[in-house]
Design a protein around this motif. Sequence first.
Motif, PDB file in Angstrom:
ATOM      1  N   ALA A  54       0.835  -1.192   0.000  1.00  0.00           N
ATOM      2  CA  ALA A  54       0.000   0.000   0.000  1.00  0.00           C
ATOM      3  C   ALA A  54       0.873   1.247   0.000  1.00  0.00           C
ATOM      4  N   ALA A  55       0.441   2.261  -0.752  1.00  0.00           N
ATOM      5  CA  ALA A  55       1.212   3.500  -0.838  1.00  0.00           C
ATOM      6  C   ALA A  55       1.178   4.242   0.496  1.00  0.00           C
ATOM      7  N   ALA A  56       2.338   4.760   0.892  1.00  0.00           N
ATOM      8  CA  ALA A  56       2.423   5.523   2.139  1.00  0.00           C
ATOM      9  C   ALA A  56       1.834   6.913   1.940  1.00  0.00           C
ATOM     10  N   LYS A  57       1.018   7.347   2.902  1.00  0.00           N
ATOM     11  CA  LYS A  57       0.392   8.677   2.845  1.00  0.00           C
ATOM     12  C   LYS A  57       1.007   9.623   3.873  1.00  0.00           C
ATOM     13  N   GLY A  58       1.917   9.124   4.648  1.00  0.00           N
ATOM     14  CA  GLY A  58       2.536   9.912   5.695  1.00  0.00           C
ATOM     15  C   GLY A  58       3.252   8.996   6.651  1.00  0.00           C
ATOM     16  N   GLN A 104       1.750   5.774   7.513  1.00  0.00           N
ATOM     17  CA  GLN A 104       0.300   5.822   7.396  1.00  0.00           C
ATOM     18  C   GLN A 104      -0.080   5.371   5.999  1.00  0.00           C
ATOM     19  N   ILE A 105      -1.021   4.443   5.901  1.00  0.00           N
ATOM     20  CA  ILE A 105      -1.519   3.974   4.612  1.00  0.00           C
ATOM     21  C   ILE A 105      -3.041   4.101   4.612  1.00  0.00           C
ATOM     22  N   GLU A 106      -3.652   3.840   3.480  1.00  0.00           N
ATOM     23  CA  GLU A 106      -5.107   3.942   3.368  1.00  0.00           C
ATOM     24  C   GLU A 106      -5.783   3.043   4.403  1.00  0.00           C
ATOM     25  N   ASN A 107      -6.587   3.638   5.268  1.00  0.00           N
ATOM     26  CA  ASN A 107      -7.371   2.931   6.296  1.00  0.00           C
ATOM     27  C   ASN A 107      -6.530   2.253   7.372  1.00  0.00           C
ATOM     28  N   GLY A 108      -5.276   2.674   7.526  1.00  0.00           N
ATOM     29  CA  GLY A 108      -4.477   2.028   8.566  1.00  0.00           C
ATOM     30  C   GLY A 108      -3.029   2.467   8.569  1.00  0.00           C
ATOM     31  N   PHE A 109      -2.140   1.554   8.905  1.00  0.00           N
ATOM     32  CA  PHE A 109      -0.722   1.885   9.018  1.00  0.00           C
ATOM     33  C   PHE A 109       0.121   0.659   8.678  1.00  0.00           C
ATOM     34  N   GLU A 167       1.255  -4.756   7.588  1.00  0.00           N
ATOM     35  CA  GLU A 167       0.205  -3.787   7.303  1.00  0.00           C
ATOM     36  C   GLU A 167      -1.035  -4.091   8.127  1.00  0.00           C
ATOM     37  N   VAL A 168      -1.592  -3.049   8.742  1.00  0.00           N
ATOM     38  CA  VAL A 168      -2.763  -3.176   9.601  1.00  0.00           C
ATOM     39  C   VAL A 168      -3.799  -2.167   9.125  1.00  0.00           C
ATOM     40  N   VAL A 169      -4.971  -2.648   8.691  1.00  0.00           N
ATOM     41  CA  VAL A 169      -6.001  -1.751   8.164  1.00  0.00           C
ATOM     42  C   VAL A 169      -7.372  -2.142   8.694  1.00  0.00           C
ATOM     43  N   SER A 194      -1.640  -8.049   7.373  1.00  0.00           N
ATOM     44  CA  SER A 194      -0.983  -8.825   6.308  1.00  0.00           C
ATOM     45  C   SER A 194       0.524  -8.620   6.321  1.00  0.00           C
ATOM     46  N   VAL A 195       1.220  -9.658   5.847  1.00  0.00           N
ATOM     47  CA  VAL A 195       2.669  -9.627   5.661  1.00  0.00           C
ATOM     48  C   VAL A 195       2.958 -10.212   4.285  1.00  0.00           C
ATOM     49  N   ASN A 196       3.547  -9.406   3.416  1.00  0.00           N
ATOM     50  CA  ASN A 196       3.906  -9.865   2.077  1.00  0.00           C
ATOM     51  C   ASN A 196       5.316 -10.446   2.128  1.00  0.00           C
ATOM     52  N   THR A 197       5.453 -11.752   1.901  1.00  0.00           N
ATOM     53  CA  THR A 197       6.780 -12.377   2.031  1.00  0.00           C
ATOM     54  C   THR A 197       7.762 -11.844   0.995  1.00  0.00           C
ATOM     55  N   ASP A 198       7.261 -11.359  -0.151  1.00  0.00           N
ATOM     56  CA  ASP A 198       8.159 -10.793  -1.154  1.00  0.00           C
ATOM     57  C   ASP A 198       8.781  -9.478  -0.682  1.00  0.00           C
TER      58      ASP A 198
END
Length: 853
Positions: free
Chosen positions: A44-48, A132-137, A260-262, A271-275
């Motif tokens: 997810a793209a970082a917003k802050g 900070q990402i969309e709907n979470g961090f 990522e937590v949303v 979620s955790v992306n292993t890549d």
Amino acid sequence: MKRKTFGLILLVVLCLFALWGLRKLPSLQLHAETVPREASVEQAAAKGSFEADSGVVLAAETQTRELYLDTGTLDFRVEDKKTGTSLSALKFQGSAEDESPLRITFVGEDGTFLNWNAYEYCIKYQTYTLEQIENGFRMNLNLKESDSNRINEYVPQKISIERYEQRFVQDLADKVEEGAVSEEEAEIYRVALSLVYGINKQENCYYNKLSLAPPISTVNQIVRLTKLVGYTTEELMEDNAEFGITVTIEEPASFLIPVEVVLDGEDLVVSVNTDAIVNENPYYTLTRLELLPCLGAASVEEAEEGYIFVPDGCGALLSLNHFNPSYGTYSRAVYDNTYYNDYYYMPSYPETLHMPVFGMYYEGGSRGSGGFLAIIEEGDDIASITATLASADTGSGGSVYNRVYSGLDVSKYAQVSILGPYDSSGGLFLESTGTLHTNYKVRYKLYTEQTDYYEFASAYRDYLMEKYGLTPHYGDQAKLYLEATGALSVTERILGLPYEKTISMTTYRQLEEILEDLAEYPLTVSYLGMFDGGLDHKLMNHGKLSSVNGSAKDLKALRETAADNGQELFWQVDFTNVYQNGNGFQAKTHASYNFNDDPIELYRYSRATGIFVEGTGNHFILSPKYLSGVVEDFLKKTGDYEGFYVEDLAKGYYADYNRKAMISPMQAQKLAEENLGKLSEGHKLALNNPEIDKIAYGSYAVNIARESSGYGAIEAEIPFRQLVMNGLIDYTTVNVNESGIQEDYFLLQALELGSSPKFTITGRNLDVLKNTEHSDFISREYGRIAQDIKDLYDKYEEAFAGIQCMEIAGHRLLADGVFETTYANGVRVMVNYNMFSVTVEEQELKPLGYLIR
């Protein structure tokens, strides 16, 4: 003469080459599919960003939920706006692991496995960043060693007596005199030195006398001492070199793991992306991570009563606060995904985990009533579920908290025996699959009021309906389900020489007679042993009928009789298991490989020896890359059949560990699903004991047990699996006639859950199978059990007249082994699975008895 000899030799070579070509020609018909690499998931793209000293911040908000993050401890919680009830990630009254959102296991090239938690190796030193990402961090956790804990990298293995007394004893004394360290602290360092070093006067040295790694506390003291006296790495090298010792300084382990937590509506998704995981030292390999081991955890004071739910077999409950030291931690792999590690041993437990879901509900404590349900949305093919119980008796060894959580095998590892799985000489080496590419995602549903396992089952059922586009449907009543065995192979002898002979245990004509005998019953039949050699078949790509079952005319008559009677027929297919040579299959080329880089060959289990032994019934597993071609070839020749009974594709672990071209379980399962889709186009499917993510392809789920694994900590077995499948797919019991259990036990399942009673039959007497590999067939001859089949179904039909509904609207545990089902029309059915009478709600239930009201 020489020319004639040369010509003869050339002719022989050409003939041999031609024979080899003819032998190889069928195998060239098997086409390998290009298996694409698992698609990488975009982060997810970082917003802050959030600074570590920002305190508690509101990270996301929906209409009903708020997500808060403590930037200093990395604790986060989901809070319900209406009730104020919250679900927190961490706990702060137990060990450091309770303050960790993540635990990892990794292995060095020396074969040593290490376990870290995020608190001690990241949060404590604030080696993390927060975005900070969309709907979470997103938490970018950099777990790394602040100092190495390998003592040989700080002090020499041997050091001369003069150097030891100067650099450690005297220099430490000087520090005391300078006031840099107190005498009490200095004494601690002296004790640590005495624990590590012994004196060897012959070599005029002090030597490291510990054959094993010293306690971590001792290592920490030695590390602090070297820093205090300024003992350098260069000195370490020189002191060791004086005694011919070379030291290798390894780079410390360091892993960067983004989590990522949303908020997604009312749900928390982590979620955790292993890549996206970065390993900064290739000497180590990350093997496993455990996600949020304390999320939703509850102490004895917080939850006085309640259960942990695990998807063990049909489903199971572990009673909160009832830790038993005889059983310890519950931990099992989802979908039996450790199967390739130990397929040459009988499983420890008869039932596996067929659903990637778990949860906890509670009441009566300081937390009030509520709970959570977790669904492993992605990565479930290599996931596991772990549960621990607390105890009111702190001295019993239980955890401080009741907890249940999931883990992921980032890479699969196994200890491989050089001389085979049953060798005890100790020759072992480690083998790995390397990093498996997946996006590990877990969805958590928060319950703010009193709840139970039926609410969990309903929520998971709704989730599956939305995910797979399923529409519920309910039959008029449960059907009678038969499994008829056709062609199979037996070993016979001529003049003492063994040979394989194919016989039919139920011919088409015999099955037609059985259908006529049961014409008045709502009947479904799966017929086994029809294609490519029967039950012990070749590669099933030709779709060739086994002639011993009867003629094409007999088969046509059977199908017409079934159609006239309104009876359903499903013909067995089994594409991944190959029992005989032929049809182009060659194990070395076409089979799946194990950790030892050998084709996986499965044997029959010998109860006498406790191991699997070679003989008829051995089979290989087809590599996933050939699966699509085999299925497509089969369908070209068998497209007009009514339906197929799929033995293999909907259940179990599937992968290929071939070192030259490994196929991950995620890739293999994707291929299995694609081919289930091909089979379901124009055909109804009956699926053998399917995993929950495959039921969308079938009309029937066959062999669904009402039992769990029997793990000792399990308090109650609940039919969670059947409750989830209710209306989504019709389901049967396991075999009534081979269970060794009274038939009324299966009658209760039909009344409680709408399960179709299932019998396995043969038209032929079983005496022909004595002293063969199929001698485990028992109680199958239809002529002997026909009346039992009819009697059981007649009992069900008579009882069902008082129910008249298949849609389940409620289910609850009344007492040990006693359950109540509420159907959508308001009818309630109470069943007693005990072998003794039980009185519940002023109603007496006889052993294996029921009550409809």
